[in-house]
Motif scaffolding. Sequence first.
Motif, PDB file in Angstrom:
ATOM      1  N   LEU A 147      -6.733  -4.794  -4.649  1.00 60.84           N
ATOM      2  CA  LEU A 147      -7.621  -3.629  -4.714  1.00 60.84           C
ATOM      3  C   LEU A 147      -8.545  -3.703  -5.920  1.00 60.84           C
ATOM      4  O   LEU A 147      -9.710  -3.308  -5.851  1.00 60.84           O
TER       5      LEU A 147
ATOM      6  N   ARG B 233      11.724   1.602   5.071  1.00 62.35           N
ATOM      7  CA  ARG B 233      10.822   2.746   4.886  1.00 62.35           C
ATOM      8  C   ARG B 233      10.912   3.699   6.076  1.00 62.35           C
ATOM      9  O   ARG B 233      10.963   4.918   5.909  1.00 62.35           O
TER      10      ARG B 233
ATOM     11  N   LEU C 159      -2.244   5.032  -5.610  1.00 59.94           N
ATOM     12  CA  LEU C 159      -3.193   4.478  -4.652  1.00 59.94           C
ATOM     13  C   LEU C 159      -4.573   5.131  -4.749  1.00 59.94           C
ATOM     14  O   LEU C 159      -5.597   4.432  -4.764  1.00 59.94           O
TER      15      LEU C 159
ATOM     16  N   VAL D 222      -0.890  -6.107  -4.091  1.00 57.51           N
ATOM     17  CA  VAL D 222      -1.902  -5.218  -3.504  1.00 57.51           C
ATOM     18  C   VAL D 222      -2.760  -4.584  -4.602  1.00 57.51           C
ATOM     19  O   VAL D 222      -3.972  -4.419  -4.440  1.00 57.51           O
TER      20      VAL D 222
ATOM     21  N   LEU E 230      -2.782   1.271   6.160  1.00 62.86           N
ATOM     22  CA  LEU E 230      -1.747   2.229   5.775  1.00 62.86           C
ATOM     23  C   LEU E 230      -1.797   3.484   6.640  1.00 62.86           C
ATOM     24  O   LEU E 230      -0.781   3.905   7.200  1.00 62.86           O
TER      25      LEU E 230
ATOM     26  N   SER F 126       3.534  -4.513  -4.107  1.00 59.45           N
ATOM     27  CA  SER F 126       2.595  -3.513  -4.618  1.00 59.45           C
ATOM     28  C   SER F 126       1.760  -4.094  -5.755  1.00 59.45           C
ATOM     29  O   SER F 126       0.597  -3.741  -5.924  1.00 59.45           O
TER      30      SER F 126
ATOM     31  N   LEU G  44       0.838  -1.211   0.000  1.00 61.53           N
ATOM     32  CA  LEU G  44       0.000   0.000   0.000  1.00 61.53           C
ATOM     33  C   LEU G  44       0.871   1.259   0.000  1.00 61.53           C
ATOM     34  O   LEU G  44       0.594   2.224  -0.730  1.00 61.53           O
ATOM     35  N   ALA G  45       1.916   1.230   0.817  1.00 66.98           N
ATOM     36  CA  ALA G  45       2.779   2.413   0.906  1.00 66.98           C
ATOM     37  C   ALA G  45       3.507   2.671  -0.419  1.00 66.98           C
ATOM     38  O   ALA G  45       3.674   3.825  -0.836  1.00 66.98           O
ATOM     39  N   THR G  46       3.913   1.600  -1.069  1.00 65.50           N
ATOM     40  CA  THR G  46       4.586   1.767  -2.361  1.00 65.50           C
ATOM     41  C   THR G  46       3.641   2.381  -3.390  1.00 65.50           C
ATOM     42  O   THR G  46       4.026   3.276  -4.154  1.00 65.50           O
ATOM     43  N   LEU G  47       2.394   1.911  -3.391  1.00 64.29           N
ATOM     44  CA  LEU G  47       1.416   2.485  -4.327  1.00 64.29           C
ATOM     45  C   LEU G  47       1.159   3.956  -4.004  1.00 64.29           C
ATOM     46  O   LEU G  47       0.992   4.777  -4.908  1.00 64.29           O
ATOM     47  N   ARG G  48       1.132   4.285  -2.728  1.00 67.09           N
ATOM     48  CA  ARG G  48       0.956   5.695  -2.347  1.00 67.09           C
ATOM     49  C   ARG G  48       2.138   6.524  -2.839  1.00 67.09           C
ATOM     50  O   ARG G  48       1.957   7.615  -3.382  1.00 67.09           O
ATOM     51  N   ASP G  49       3.339   5.980  -2.650  1.00 61.96           N
ATOM     52  CA  ASP G  49       4.535   6.702  -3.091  1.00 61.96           C
ATOM     53  C   ASP G  49       4.499   6.967  -4.597  1.00 61.96           C
ATOM     54  O   ASP G  49       4.964   8.001  -5.064  1.00 61.96           O
ATOM     55  N   ARG G  50       3.969   5.987  -5.331  1.00 59.29           N
ATOM     56  CA  ARG G  50       3.903   6.138  -6.788  1.00 59.29           C
ATOM     57  C   ARG G  50       2.682   6.957  -7.234  1.00 59.29           C
ATOM     58  O   ARG G  50       2.412   7.064  -8.422  1.00 59.29           O
TER      59      ARG G  50
END
Lengths: 229, 195
Positions: B127, B35, A61, B123, B144, B120, A52-58
Amino acid sequence: MDRRQIDSEHIVARYLADQLSPAEAEAFEAYYIQHPSMVREIEYALRLKEGLATLRDRRELDTLVQARHTRWGTTLSIAAVLVAALIGGWTWYGARSSPAVLAPTMEALVAESKLALPLGGKYLLVRTRSAQPAALQIPVPDTRSALELQMLPSAGAEGAPYTLTLSRLEDGKNTTIDEAAGLTVGPDGLVTTWVDSGALEPGNHTLTLNPAGSGTLPADRFVIELVPR
Amino acid sequence: MGEHDVPLTDKPSGHEGNQEMLLRDMSGLKAQLTRVTRDAELAADLLQDAIVTALQKLEAGEIEHRGQLDGYVYRVALNHLRNYRRKDKSAVSGPDELPELVDSEGEARPAKAIATGQFSRVVTRLLKEMTSPRDREVLVRFYLQEEDRGALCRSLALTELQFNRVIFRARGRFRQILERRGYDKGDFLGIALAL
């Protein structure tokens, strides 16, 4: 702390989010040190958070979360199936706003997701009232599928409409996953339900079939063990 | 895989020679450490520190069963993670304190080579399979953004049962996708520790 509490109170996610009290965190740490399978649950949760965090970074998300699934069906037959699902499962479906795990018909099971789930297997569950009933082993399909489960209710047609509760059974305690109401008895005397295998994890589960009314008719309890194929 | 069945090479323990062991692939843990610290080398050091600490406990007889080694590693590493999140770096031990730790299979091991980008992708698939935007929002805000579940339920007018259903389903599906893609089977790391 036990597995039921960990599941029902979402302890893994809250532990990783630092939302537990010191005493709760200590109890959970003691549990997962004694139960190595729980370490895998923690690792999975970390991977989910990282994904999820990677998708947010890109910056992907928000688009994924807000996307609307606009599959209207490709054929008239799918539309007809959906109409049938709305009619047949209306009582059960009611105010649900998330995809069902249990449904009285295959059509109702996929009405929300609009996915064409293959049939993963058909099973007749044996009723038992013993304190430690034997579990029927059901292999979890490799691909997300619909499982057809049939049960012979003690109360027969008189008990209809039935309410069915699916729970995960851990350490002798149940955590409810989903409920389906308005189940009827078929001409063969069986109550049929459909389960989305995509929402199931390996392990013991119970299905409790409650007749209508206030306790005058007996409920039936079935135990299934989902095993990796 | 059941309890206490982490496949550790069953060699006599002792202080002479290398002791080969297998630990679970900790890609998710390492990624989250990276991270939070924003430093891959530091994250690797923290993870190594956790492994060594656990192994020292094992050597000292403070761990009942070798199958519990993973749990100790995670406990130590997650404490490091929390400390960094709290901006408390004083709890982290220095690399000078670490015994020599050698990765017996090198960095090219397939299981270890799983990039976080693959998480990702899993995920993303999850989704896309979740047809309700509200359910996707629940997943993101809970896992998240780490919102309190009670507040989240109130915010979205969800009952506990509805919330549980969303989370159980997402968690189970995520696990299935990971396992189908082979991110779980045989996903152990071999290490040789010179004590």
